[in-house]
Write a protein that holds these residues in place. Structure first.
Motif, mmCIF file in Angstrom:
data_model
loop_
_atom_site.group_PDB
_atom_site.id
_atom_site.type_symbol
_atom_site.label_atom_id
_atom_site.label_comp_id
_atom_site.label_asym_id
_atom_site.label_seq_id
_atom_site.Cartn_x
_atom_site.Cartn_y
_atom_site.Cartn_z
ATOM 1 N N VAL A 47 0.962 -1.111 -0.093
ATOM 2 C CA VAL A 47 -0.017 -0.137 -0.069
ATOM 3 C C VAL A 47 0.922 1.205 0.090
ATOM 4 C CG1 VAL A 47 -1.610 1.344 1.320
ATOM 5 C CG2 VAL A 47 -2.117 -0.798 0.849
ATOM 6 N N VAL A 48 1.989 1.276 0.850
ATOM 7 C CA VAL A 48 2.808 2.494 0.894
ATOM 8 C C VAL A 48 3.628 2.603 -0.665
ATOM 9 C CG1 VAL A 48 4.837 3.185 1.977
ATOM 10 C CG2 VAL A 48 3.037 2.069 3.535
ATOM 11 N N ARG A 49 3.937 1.437 -1.072
ATOM 12 C CA ARG A 49 4.681 1.432 -2.125
ATOM 13 C C ARG A 49 3.777 1.881 -3.378
ATOM 14 N NH1 ARG A 49 7.082 -3.014 -1.685
ATOM 15 N NH2 ARG A 49 5.799 -4.331 -2.876
ATOM 16 N N GLY A 63 0.485 -15.300 10.324
ATOM 17 C CA GLY A 63 1.314 -14.148 10.546
ATOM 18 C C GLY A 63 0.617 -13.034 10.846
ATOM 19 N N VAL A 64 0.984 -11.908 9.989
ATOM 20 C CA VAL A 64 -0.229 -10.488 10.345
ATOM 21 C C VAL A 64 -1.257 -10.757 9.597
ATOM 22 C CG1 VAL A 64 -0.092 -8.116 9.955
ATOM 23 C CG2 VAL A 64 1.852 -9.105 10.674
ATOM 24 N N ASP A 65 -2.505 -11.006 10.146
ATOM 25 C CA ASP A 65 -3.819 -11.083 9.353
ATOM 26 C C ASP A 65 -4.340 -9.770 8.761
ATOM 27 O OD1 ASP A 65 -4.971 -10.019 11.518
ATOM 28 O OD2 ASP A 65 -5.875 -11.626 12.432
ATOM 29 N N GLY A 66 -5.472 -10.140 8.121
ATOM 30 C CA GLY A 66 -6.030 -9.084 7.367
ATOM 31 C C GLY A 66 -6.469 -7.885 8.434
ATOM 32 N N LEU A 67 -7.212 -8.374 9.800
ATOM 33 C CA LEU A 67 -7.617 -7.471 10.558
ATOM 34 C C LEU A 67 -6.409 -6.456 10.935
ATOM 35 C CD1 LEU A 67 -9.720 -9.451 13.148
ATOM 36 C CD2 LEU A 67 -10.719 -7.552 11.546
ATOM 37 N N ALA A 68 -5.314 -6.689 11.350
ATOM 38 C CA ALA A 68 -4.236 -6.091 11.886
ATOM 39 C C ALA A 68 -3.707 -5.108 10.705
ATOM 40 C CB ALA A 68 -2.827 -6.967 12.422
ATOM 41 N N ALA A 69 -3.780 -5.884 9.457
ATOM 42 C CA ALA A 69 -3.380 -5.040 8.372
ATOM 43 C C ALA A 69 -4.299 -3.771 8.065
ATOM 44 C CB ALA A 69 -3.327 -5.702 6.998
ATOM 45 N N ILE A 70 -5.546 -4.096 8.116
ATOM 46 C CA ILE A 70 -6.644 -3.148 8.104
ATOM 47 C C ILE A 70 -6.223 -1.886 8.992
ATOM 48 C CG2 ILE A 70 -9.001 -2.595 8.116
ATOM 49 C CD1 ILE A 70 -9.460 -5.382 6.917
ATOM 50 N N ILE A 73 -3.340 0.089 7.919
ATOM 51 C CA ILE A 73 -3.505 0.973 7.025
ATOM 52 C C ILE A 73 -4.477 2.133 6.953
ATOM 53 C CG2 ILE A 73 -4.730 0.807 4.479
ATOM 54 C CD1 ILE A 73 -3.567 -2.252 4.289
ATOM 55 N N SER A 74 -5.571 1.851 7.811
ATOM 56 C CA SER A 74 -6.572 3.048 8.043
ATOM 57 C C SER A 74 -5.917 4.004 8.684
ATOM 58 C CB SER A 74 -7.680 2.430 9.013
ATOM 59 O OG SER A 74 -7.312 2.160 10.173
ATOM 60 N N VAL A 75 -4.754 4.009 9.336
ATOM 61 C CA VAL A 75 -3.974 5.306 9.909
ATOM 62 C C VAL A 75 -3.190 6.038 9.183
ATOM 63 C CG1 VAL A 75 -4.320 4.472 12.283
ATOM 64 C CG2 VAL A 75 -2.238 3.984 11.232
ATOM 65 N N LEU A 76 -2.867 5.374 7.932
ATOM 66 C CA LEU A 76 -1.912 5.884 6.722
ATOM 67 C C LEU A 76 -2.531 7.091 6.341
ATOM 68 C CD1 LEU A 76 -1.037 2.752 4.729
ATOM 69 C CD2 LEU A 76 0.404 4.132 6.536
ATOM 70 N N ASP A 77 -1.547 8.089 5.747
ATOM 71 C CA ASP A 77 -1.912 9.244 5.006
ATOM 72 C C ASP A 77 -2.848 9.122 3.807
ATOM 73 O OD1 ASP A 77 -2.449 12.038 4.643
ATOM 74 O OD2 ASP A 77 -0.679 11.913 3.394
ATOM 75 N N LEU A 98 -14.969 -4.295 9.658
ATOM 76 C CA LEU A 98 -15.609 -3.174 9.135
ATOM 77 C C LEU A 98 -15.438 -1.979 10.441
ATOM 78 C CD1 LEU A 98 -18.898 -4.738 8.017
ATOM 79 C CD2 LEU A 98 -17.307 -3.792 6.638
ATOM 80 N N ARG A 99 -15.336 -2.266 11.769
ATOM 81 C CA ARG A 99 -15.217 -1.399 12.832
ATOM 82 C C ARG A 99 -13.751 -0.936 12.902
ATOM 83 N NH1 ARG A 99 -19.956 -2.125 15.203
ATOM 84 N NH2 ARG A 99 -20.724 -4.038 15.821
ATOM 85 N N SER A 100 -12.654 -1.737 11.942
ATOM 86 C CA SER A 100 -11.614 -1.236 12.002
ATOM 87 C C SER A 100 -11.068 -0.214 10.970
ATOM 88 C CB SER A 100 -10.372 -2.524 11.795
ATOM 89 O OG SER A 100 -10.647 -3.222 13.081
#
Length: 220
Positions: A47-49, A63-70, A73-77, A98-100
């Motif tokens: 996403v950053v790239r 590993g890092v699941d989808g919830l943690a990734a969401i 990602i949601s706090v990125l600019d 959805l809540r994340s």
């Protein structure tokens, strides 16, 4: 590929699923799959790239699941719209996604033509979530009582008109349909939605729509 193509990142720990989604989305002239990732950590890096417009995110990955990734990602600019991918639609993981900050979800068995249309809807900033699915998810929630009390407390900050608009969001209505239902201009509805998201502390329309369901504003 058109200059204004919708840039999509596909995330799933199964390469076959990624290949399937790439093939379907690649058949649409206005969609470009910019990359794929097979776990949540790689998804955040991608996403950053690539700065995609839409991310299709599998939720259950090692590993890092989808919830943690969401959540990351949601706090990125200027984060992309994230649509959760799931195998079955009453999955409690979906509600947490959805809540994340996810803007909706898709069941992996969604027909190809529907998938393309839903990616376009997500890119436009609309909710990819049917009211029926939202109601079923909220009804299946294990912490329903605490969630309802929190939602009612948040909704109590709104004006009557804002509550009307919120109920429409929970029903999955677009700004245009809310405008015609409440006899307002579309610009006025946009203003209400923007103010409401701030008051409710929501990142997007989907989170606000869920609060409407949690607070019982959406008729059964």
């Amino acid at each position: 590929m058109g200059h204004g193509a919708i840039r999509v990142l596909v995330v799933d720990d199964e390469p076959m699923v990624c290949a399937h989604l790439r093939t379907i989305l690649g058949s649409a002239e206005d969609i470009e799959v910019v990359d794929e990732a097979h776990d949540g950590a790689a998804a955040v890096e991608a996403v950053v790239r690539h700065r995609p417009d839409v991310v299709l995110m599998d939720l259950r990955m090692p590993g890092v699941d989808g919830l943690a990734a969401i959540e990351r990602i949601s706090v990125l600019d200027r984060p992309p719209k994230v649509v959760a991918l799931t195998t079955f639609d009453a999955d409690q993981y979906v509600l947490r996604a959805l809540r994340s900050g996810a803007s909706g979800f898709l069941v992996k068995s969604t027909p190809p033509e529907d998938l393309i249309g839903l990616v376009r809807v997500a890119a436009d900033g609309h909710t990819v979530l049917s009211p029926v699915a939202a109601r079923r998810l909220v009804a299946a929630s294990s912490d329903a009582e605490a969630v309802r009390e929190r939602a009612e407390s948040l909704v109590s900050r709104l004006t009557d008109r804002e509550r009307d608009v919120l109920a429409c969001l929970g029903g999955g209505l677009s700004n245009a349909r809310i405008a015609s239902k409440l006899f307002l201009s579309e610009a006025t509805v946009k203003g209400y939605v923007s103010r409401m998201l701030v008051k409710l502390g929501c990142a997007n329309r989907t989170q606000a729509g869920l609060i409407a369901h949690d607070a019982g504003l959406v008729s059964r």
